[in-house]
Design a protein around this motif. Sequence first.
Motif, PDB file in Angstrom:
ATOM      1  N   UNK A 297      17.493  13.640 -22.982  1.00 17.12           N
ATOM      2  CA  UNK A 297      18.495  13.568 -22.076  1.00 17.12           C
ATOM      3  C   UNK A 297      19.827  13.799 -22.420  1.00 17.12           C
ATOM      4  N   UNK A 298      20.167  13.325 -24.041  1.00 15.38           N
ATOM      5  CA  UNK A 298      21.203  13.097 -24.858  1.00 15.38           C
ATOM      6  C   UNK A 298      21.512  13.727 -25.604  1.00 15.38           C
ATOM      7  N   UNK A 299      20.599  14.875 -25.942  1.00 18.45           N
ATOM      8  CA  UNK A 299      21.078  16.117 -26.601  1.00 18.45           C
ATOM      9  C   UNK A 299      22.110  16.834 -25.411  1.00 18.45           C
ATOM     10  N   UNK A 300      21.061  17.449 -24.249  1.00 18.05           N
ATOM     11  CA  UNK A 300      21.016  17.947 -23.232  1.00 18.05           C
ATOM     12  C   UNK A 300      22.654  17.854 -22.430  1.00 18.05           C
ATOM     13  N   UNK A 301      24.030  16.442 -23.474  1.00 16.06           N
ATOM     14  CA  UNK A 301      24.736  16.208 -22.346  1.00 16.06           C
ATOM     15  C   UNK A 301      25.728  17.056 -23.778  1.00 16.06           C
ATOM     16  N   UNK A 302      25.449  16.918 -24.421  1.00 18.95           N
ATOM     17  CA  UNK A 302      26.498  17.988 -25.667  1.00 18.95           C
ATOM     18  C   UNK A 302      26.402  19.264 -25.696  1.00 18.95           C
ATOM     19  N   UNK A 303      25.570  19.544 -24.548  1.00 17.88           N
ATOM     20  CA  UNK A 303      26.130  21.168 -24.055  1.00 17.88           C
ATOM     21  C   UNK A 303      26.354  21.267 -22.724  1.00 17.88           C
ATOM     22  N   UNK A 304      26.368  20.370 -22.095  1.00 18.24           N
ATOM     23  CA  UNK A 304      26.736  20.207 -20.302  1.00 18.24           C
ATOM     24  C   UNK A 304      27.222  19.399 -19.885  1.00 18.24           C
ATOM     25  N   UNK A 305      27.763  18.301 -21.015  1.00 17.48           N
ATOM     26  CA  UNK A 305      28.382  17.514 -20.429  1.00 17.48           C
ATOM     27  C   UNK A 305      27.646  16.121 -20.027  1.00 17.48           C
ATOM     28  N   UNK A 306      28.055  14.951 -19.673  1.00 16.84           N
ATOM     29  CA  UNK A 306      27.522  13.766 -19.876  1.00 16.84           C
ATOM     30  C   UNK A 306      27.276  13.763 -18.043  1.00 16.84           C
ATOM     31  N   UNK A 307      28.445  14.398 -16.999  1.00 21.09           N
ATOM     32  CA  UNK A 307      28.556  13.376 -15.638  1.00 21.09           C
ATOM     33  C   UNK A 307      26.911  14.611 -15.253  1.00 21.09           C
ATOM     34  N   UNK A 308      26.849  15.749 -15.480  1.00 27.09           N
ATOM     35  CA  UNK A 308      25.653  16.954 -14.525  1.00 27.09           C
ATOM     36  C   UNK A 308      23.748  15.747 -14.682  1.00 27.09           C
ATOM     37  N   UNK A 309      24.049  15.211 -15.954  1.00 29.70           N
ATOM     38  CA  UNK A 309      22.670  14.713 -16.306  1.00 29.70           C
ATOM     39  C   UNK A 309      22.500  13.440 -15.034  1.00 29.70           C
ATOM     40  N   UNK A 310      24.019  13.304 -15.538  1.00 26.79           N
ATOM     41  CA  UNK A 310      23.313  11.162 -14.596  1.00 26.79           C
ATOM     42  C   UNK A 310      23.626  11.306 -13.123  1.00 26.79           C
ATOM     43  N   UNK A 311      24.548  12.591 -12.962  1.00 31.40           N
ATOM     44  CA  UNK A 311      23.815  12.748 -11.581  1.00 31.40           C
ATOM     45  C   UNK A 311      22.990  13.167 -10.449  1.00 31.40           C
ATOM     46  N   UNK A 312      22.460  13.669 -11.696  1.00 36.93           N
ATOM     47  CA  UNK A 312      21.027  14.539 -11.067  1.00 36.93           C
ATOM     48  C   UNK A 312      19.984  13.430 -11.253  1.00 36.93           C
ATOM     49  N   UNK A 313      19.735  12.505 -12.100  1.00 33.31           N
ATOM     50  CA  UNK A 313      18.706  11.425 -11.930  1.00 33.31           C
ATOM     51  C   UNK A 313      19.280  10.496 -11.116  1.00 33.31           C
TER      52      UNK A 313
END
Length: 461
Positions: A297-313
């Motif tokens: 999840x941390x690595x993915x935030x470097x590619x698409x940003x922090x907000x999309x992961x958090x909104x999804x979770x």
Amino acid sequence: MPTSASAGRRSVLGSKDRVKTAVAAALGTSVENYDFIAYGTASALYFGAVFFPASDRFVGTLLSFATLAVGFVMRPLGGAVGGYFADKLGRKPVLVTAMIVMGAATFLIGLLPTYEQAGVLAPILLVTIRMIQGLAFGAEWGGAITMAYEHAPWHRRGMFAAIPQSGNPLGIALASGVFAWSDTLDGSWQWRTPFLLSAVLVIVALVVRSRLSESPEFQEAQAGGRTEKNPLRATLTGDWRGILRVIALRVVESFAYYSTATYLLNYITERHPDLRPVALSAITAASVLAIAVTFLAGALTDRIGRRPIYITACTAAILFAFPMYLLTNSAQPALVVAVFIIGIGIIHASLTGTQGSLLTEQFRTATRTSGASLGYQVAAAIGGFAPLLAAALVGAFGWPGAALLYLGAALVGLVGILATKETWGRQERERVLRLVAEEGRARTASNRPTDAVLPSSSQSR
């Protein structure tokens, strides 16, 4: 572009100790979480009967969870004190001190007399040590995360900040695994052994952390006179909005874990005692999975940003609130395992993997540890009451009360992330990648390390 290390500017590719620092931070965080989670597990399984009168089992459970919550109440104070000294004197001293205090407190719990042996003195000692645990744990997180973040390459800070966060589920897995094993022992050794064994982990983590170098970003700020005389006051007066954002973002993660791993474990074992080994093993398996999910999840935030992961979770947590109890109530072992895998291994891990960078980036260097720690630990103090509140709501309304509590925390998190600006948007990613490419070419051309200029607009990076 300056080429001298004496220019006092950091490399966009991170420090030479970036990997060692992140791994050491993760090791320490895993030990801290082992110690803290061991208490939560023991509260759910043993402490109600061991440290409180056995006349009313329900009251004993509530009192046990109340002592669990006491440690969380102390965490904001620990975060404030630890953040103050980390921003004023450096990140490393706080990490080492917090580890020593936490380890000593946890070991002492394993030596405590029971209510049967010492009467009311037993719960008094338990609460006192729990308060010390809360102070130490509150002081630890901010220093660990900022050390990893500030040593990291700029374009991979999400991934590097997630490495210490991966220490959270590692510590949880260790604690759950040890409790699953100690459950086969006799008498008080069932709950004493996990606390006594923590001494070995603490010694190993102390040796590793004592060899770390100080954060280069803090050293740069200190050398340039950009530190605050009173970081805590500067945070409260100038960065209070960031603190509120961190609290909202952290509440959902804290409730997601303690409502699941602590309260739900108690809920299952009270109603289906034969499922206790299954539940403990499920928490261990979910925590192992969470190590990888947190990092990814941390690595993915470097590619698409922090907000999309958090909104999804957060959205997933909202949708999971009622199914987690419906599946648990079936008393089917496979479904019980699935609940913990989803709740801890996927939802909670996705939140923690994003938090390392997202929460840190709400503050500038001079107040970063103070602001992130204070907001993080205030939310933790609120979340620490999740098992107690869930138990009380279930006593009044049945299992839907606990489901609504989980749902409410998830909604707070969703509102919080929707109100938070992206800290690693597309333009910022492209700008930093250009700097990385420029420094890479400069290093290749000169065949030696070359520091890139730190843009004045990125002081908080």
